[in-house]
Design a protein around this motif. Structure first.
Motif, PDB file in Angstrom:
ATOM      1  N   ARG A   1       0.820  -1.203   0.000  1.00 43.04           N
ATOM      2  CA  ARG A   1       0.000   0.000   0.000  1.00 43.04           C
ATOM      3  C   ARG A   1       0.856   1.257   0.000  1.00 43.04           C
ATOM      4  N   ARG A   2       0.396   2.278  -0.737  1.00 45.90           N
ATOM      5  CA  ARG A   2       1.095   3.549  -0.807  1.00 45.90           C
ATOM      6  C   ARG A   2       0.346   4.624  -0.024  1.00 45.90           C
ATOM      7  N   GLU A   3       1.014   5.751   0.159  1.00 44.40           N
ATOM      8  CA  GLU A   3       0.432   6.845   0.928  1.00 44.40           C
ATOM      9  C   GLU A   3      -0.894   7.302   0.329  1.00 44.40           C
ATOM     10  N   GLY A   4      -1.894   7.491   1.192  1.00 44.29           N
ATOM     11  CA  GLY A   4      -3.182   7.981   0.740  1.00 44.29           C
ATOM     12  C   GLY A   4      -4.114   6.924   0.208  1.00 44.29           C
ATOM     13  N   GLU A   5      -3.661   5.660   0.160  1.00 42.19           N
ATOM     14  CA  GLU A   5      -4.513   4.587  -0.356  1.00 42.19           C
ATOM     15  C   GLU A   5      -5.313   3.937   0.773  1.00 42.19           C
ATOM     16  N   VAL A   6      -6.521   3.533   0.426  1.00 40.08           N
ATOM     17  CA  VAL A   6      -7.398   2.852   1.362  1.00 40.08           C
ATOM     18  C   VAL A   6      -7.878   1.564   0.714  1.00 40.08           C
ATOM     19  N   LEU A   7      -7.883   0.480   1.473  1.00 47.72           N
ATOM     20  CA  LEU A   7      -8.401  -0.801   0.999  1.00 47.72           C
ATOM     21  C   LEU A   7      -9.835  -0.928   1.502  1.00 47.72           C
ATOM     22  N   LEU A   8     -10.778  -0.943   0.581  1.00 44.16           N
ATOM     23  CA  LEU A   8     -12.180  -0.877   0.984  1.00 44.16           C
ATOM     24  C   LEU A   8     -12.615  -2.080   1.807  1.00 44.16           C
ATOM     25  N   ARG A   9     -12.111  -3.255   1.469  1.00 41.65           N
ATOM     26  CA  ARG A   9     -12.512  -4.432   2.242  1.00 41.65           C
ATOM     27  C   ARG A   9     -11.761  -4.493   3.569  1.00 41.65           C
ATOM     28  N   ALA A  10     -10.458  -4.334   3.532  1.00 36.79           N
ATOM     29  CA  ALA A  10      -9.649  -4.492   4.740  1.00 36.79           C
ATOM     30  C   ALA A  10      -9.840  -3.355   5.728  1.00 36.79           C
ATOM     31  N   ASP A  11     -10.099  -2.138   5.214  1.00 41.69           N
ATOM     32  CA  ASP A  11     -10.115  -0.960   6.080  1.00 41.69           C
ATOM     33  C   ASP A  11     -11.508  -0.464   6.440  1.00 41.69           C
ATOM     34  N   VAL A  12     -12.507  -0.744   5.597  1.00 46.13           N
ATOM     35  CA  VAL A  12     -13.817  -0.117   5.796  1.00 46.13           C
ATOM     36  C   VAL A  12     -14.928  -1.146   5.971  1.00 46.13           C
ATOM     37  N   LEU A  13     -15.048  -2.098   5.075  1.00 44.17           N
ATOM     38  CA  LEU A  13     -16.164  -3.048   5.109  1.00 44.17           C
ATOM     39  C   LEU A  13     -16.167  -3.846   6.406  1.00 44.17           C
ATOM     40  N   GLY A  14     -17.277  -3.774   7.121  1.00 47.51           N
ATOM     41  CA  GLY A  14     -17.385  -4.493   8.388  1.00 47.51           C
ATOM     42  C   GLY A  14     -16.780  -3.769   9.570  1.00 47.51           C
ATOM     43  N   HIS A  15     -16.109  -2.637   9.330  1.00 52.02           N
ATOM     44  CA  HIS A  15     -15.484  -1.870  10.405  1.00 52.02           C
ATOM     45  C   HIS A  15     -16.408  -0.744  10.866  1.00 52.02           C
ATOM     46  N   ARG A  16     -16.122  -0.228  12.044  1.00 53.86           N
ATOM     47  CA  ARG A  16     -16.859   0.930  12.535  1.00 53.86           C
ATOM     48  C   ARG A  16     -16.288   2.203  11.915  1.00 53.86           C
ATOM     49  N   VAL A  17     -17.186   3.095  11.530  1.00 54.50           N
ATOM     50  CA  VAL A  17     -16.821   4.427  11.050  1.00 54.50           C
ATOM     51  C   VAL A  17     -17.601   5.429  11.883  1.00 54.50           C
ATOM     52  N   ILE A  18     -17.214   6.683  11.801  1.00 56.70           N
ATOM     53  CA  ILE A  18     -17.903   7.725  12.562  1.00 56.70           C
ATOM     54  C   ILE A  18     -18.949   8.380  11.680  1.00 56.70           C
ATOM     55  N   ASP A  19     -20.191   8.299  12.110  1.00 58.29           N
ATOM     56  CA  ASP A  19     -21.290   9.030  11.468  1.00 58.29           C
ATOM     57  C   ASP A  19     -21.195  10.462  11.989  1.00 58.29           C
ATOM     58  N   VAL A  20     -20.661  11.365  11.171  1.00 57.73           N
ATOM     59  CA  VAL A  20     -20.360  12.718  11.641  1.00 57.73           C
ATOM     60  C   VAL A  20     -21.621  13.502  12.001  1.00 57.73           C
ATOM     61  N   PRO A  21     -22.674  13.528  11.169  1.00 61.12           N
ATOM     62  CA  PRO A  21     -23.870  14.285  11.580  1.00 61.12           C
ATOM     63  C   PRO A  21     -24.481  13.794  12.881  1.00 61.12           C
ATOM     64  N   ALA A  22     -24.426  12.463  13.123  1.00 62.89           N
ATOM     65  CA  ALA A  22     -25.006  11.914  14.350  1.00 62.89           C
ATOM     66  C   ALA A  22     -24.000  11.841  15.485  1.00 62.89           C
ATOM     67  N   ALA A  23     -22.710  12.061  15.203  1.00 60.48           N
ATOM     68  CA  ALA A  23     -21.642  11.991  16.212  1.00 60.48           C
ATOM     69  C   ALA A  23     -21.666  10.656  16.951  1.00 60.48           C
ATOM     70  N   GLU A  24     -21.670   9.556  16.178  1.00 60.43           N
ATOM     71  CA  GLU A  24     -21.690   8.241  16.798  1.00 60.43           C
ATOM     72  C   GLU A  24     -21.007   7.231  15.878  1.00 60.43           C
ATOM     73  N   PHE A  25     -20.635   6.094  16.474  1.00 57.77           N
ATOM     74  CA  PHE A  25     -20.047   5.016  15.696  1.00 57.77           C
ATOM     75  C   PHE A  25     -21.147   4.214  15.013  1.00 57.77           C
ATOM     76  N   VAL A  26     -20.916   3.847  13.773  1.00 57.84           N
ATOM     77  CA  VAL A  26     -21.792   2.933  13.049  1.00 57.84           C
ATOM     78  C   VAL A  26     -20.892   1.951  12.301  1.00 57.84           C
ATOM     79  N   ARG A  27     -21.484   0.887  11.809  1.00 57.63           N
ATOM     80  CA  ARG A  27     -20.695  -0.119  11.092  1.00 57.63           C
ATOM     81  C   ARG A  27     -21.012  -0.059   9.601  1.00 57.63           C
ATOM     82  N   ALA A  28     -19.975  -0.190   8.783  1.00 60.04           N
ATOM     83  CA  ALA A  28     -20.131  -0.154   7.327  1.00 60.04           C
ATOM     84  C   ALA A  28     -20.393  -1.568   6.811  1.00 60.04           C
TER      85      ALA A  28
END
Length: 427
Positions: free
Chosen positions: A82-109
């Motif tokens: 992986r290089r700088e600025g790259e994101v792996l959609l499966r490894a980094d996001v899918l199934g992980h918690r992200v921050i729902d900014v308008p609601a200010a809470e954790f949710v899962r993708a």
């Protein structure tokens, strides 16, 4: 441009050669973060012959349901890194918690939507609803209710990849949140999640200090203990003196003096002064910076001074205290009264000549009762000779007297924010 693509479906598709033969399987989709633009798909991670390799996005000829067809038979079998600025959609996001900014809470993708645009595939949406039937790839397939999807820009992913952190930090969405919201997230976050949130917040020292002020004592000390004495001092130096004193008092005994020694002289004097009072008394709760003026000052003069008092916390600026000979308290006037008065009016004509005040050892409960009885936003703390030592603000009193079990209640729902949806090509 064709229909949208869904990550969970893509991950089940085979990689096909030009002749239609299966040459491997899609392992992940790589996107490049682009600040305020939607992330652009730049390549794939494919499993070929028992190893994972990188395939550039332009090597994909089609994304059909039957499989992902490659435009060329030639594949670079070098290992993926992986290089700088790259994101792996499966490894980094899918199934992980992200921050729902308008609601200010954790949710899962649970899934991501990719839209075809003239510049290529971009990630534009995220689904936080658990699919009806889970597959071994965390869902996907079947029906796609557009009501379940929300704009990618409403979320802050927590990637955990050090080399891409600077790119995310510059355009991070956490800065939209209030310090209290970020503190709530930190108290719920895992160790890894809290580390990434703090890395983002650290780029704004003022915000970082405000967040630490809002943390519950246990969480505050847990996060501070992981830092060096010098790093703790940098955070505490920007905190309000009363909050900084509480933080120092909560540190292990062996670390208090080194942290105090590392503080700027002005902040160190304030903290040491407040440490001399009982934390549950008026003296332990007061802020040391107070807006004072001479009785002969005019309303216009004091308003100019208040407007330039950047170092004072806003809550303190609600009231101006008059001091006479020997710095003794002689009156108080609300800032709103000055705004409504004749600019040439003198303070002694507008002020309450006998304002409510307390001494340093007054119990917090008594302070709260006085503020309630007299509808006060601030109360001055004076010594035996009626000289102002500091001021207590209503928010500080509320923070102390609110029962601890109230703090453990779920947060009141936030009103829905305005939609942030933009066209995929919009900056």
């Amino acid at each position: 441009m064709g229909r949208d693509l869904y990550l969970a479906e893509l991950l089940r598709r085979p990689l096909l050669g030009k002749d239609g033969e299966t040459v491997g399987r899609l392992s992940d989709v790589i996107v490049r973060l682009r600040g305020r633009n939607y992330p652009l798909v730049t390549g794939l991670v494919a499993r070929l012959g028992g190893r994972e390799v990188f395939l550039p996005g332009e090597q994909v000829a089609s994304w059909e349901a039957g499989g992902i067809t490659l435009a060329s038979r030639r594949v670079n079998l070098g290992g993926f890194e992986r290089r700088e600025g790259e994101v792996l959609l499966r490894a980094d996001v899918l199934g992980h918690r992200v921050i729902d900014v308008p609601a200010a809470e954790f949710v899962r993708a649970y899934d991501l939507v990719l839209e075809r645009t003239p510049e290529g595939l971009v990630v534009t949406g995220l689904n936080t609803h658990r699919p009806r039937r889970l597959t071994r790839l965390l869902g996907g397939g079947g029906e796609h209710d557009r009501g379940d999807w929300r704009d990618w820009k409403s979320f802050e992913p927590l990637i955990g990849h050090a080399r891409s952190a600077p790119v995310r930090r510059v355009f991070g969405r956490l800065g939209r949140l209030k310090p209290a919201d970020i503190a709530d997230l930190l108290e719920e976050a895992s160790r890894t999640e809290s580390h990434e949130i703090l890395q983002t917040v650290h780029s704004d020292p003022e915000l970082e200090a405000d967040v630490f002020e809002e943390l519950e004592p246990d969480s505050q000390i847990r996060l501070l203990r992981e830092r060096s004495d010098a790093e703790i001092a940098k955070v505490i130096a920007r905190m309000r003196a009363d909050d900084a004193t509480d933080a120092v008092n909560e540190l292990p005994q062996a670390r208090r003096q080194p942290v105090l020694d590392a503080l700027p002289a002005r902040q160190r004097v304030k903290v040491l002064t407040l440490m001399g009072f009982n934390p549950s008394s008026a003296g332990g709760l007061m802020a040391l910076d107070v807006l004072t003026a001479a009785p002969g000052s005019t309303a216009a003069e004091v308003l100019r001074e208040a407007g330039g008092s950047r170092a004072l916390q806003p809550e303190v600026l609600t009231t101006v205290y008059l001091t006479g000979e020997g710095d003794r308290l002689t009156g108080a006037v609300a800032l709103v009264d000055l705004l409504q008065a004749d600019p040439a009016a003198r303070l002694e004509q507008l002020a309450d000549a006998d304002p409510v005040r307390v001494v340093p050892d007054t119990d917090i409960e008594d302070v709260a009762l006085l503020m309630t009885d007299y509808n006060l936003l601030t109360v001055p703390v004076v010594d035996d000779e009626d000289r102002i030592l500091g001021v207590i603000t209503v928010d500080d009193v509320l923070e102390v007297i609110i029962p601890s079990d109230w703090r453990r209640r779920g947060h009141a729902p936030r009103p829905p924010g305005r939609p942030e949806r933009e066209s995929p090509a919009s900056p």
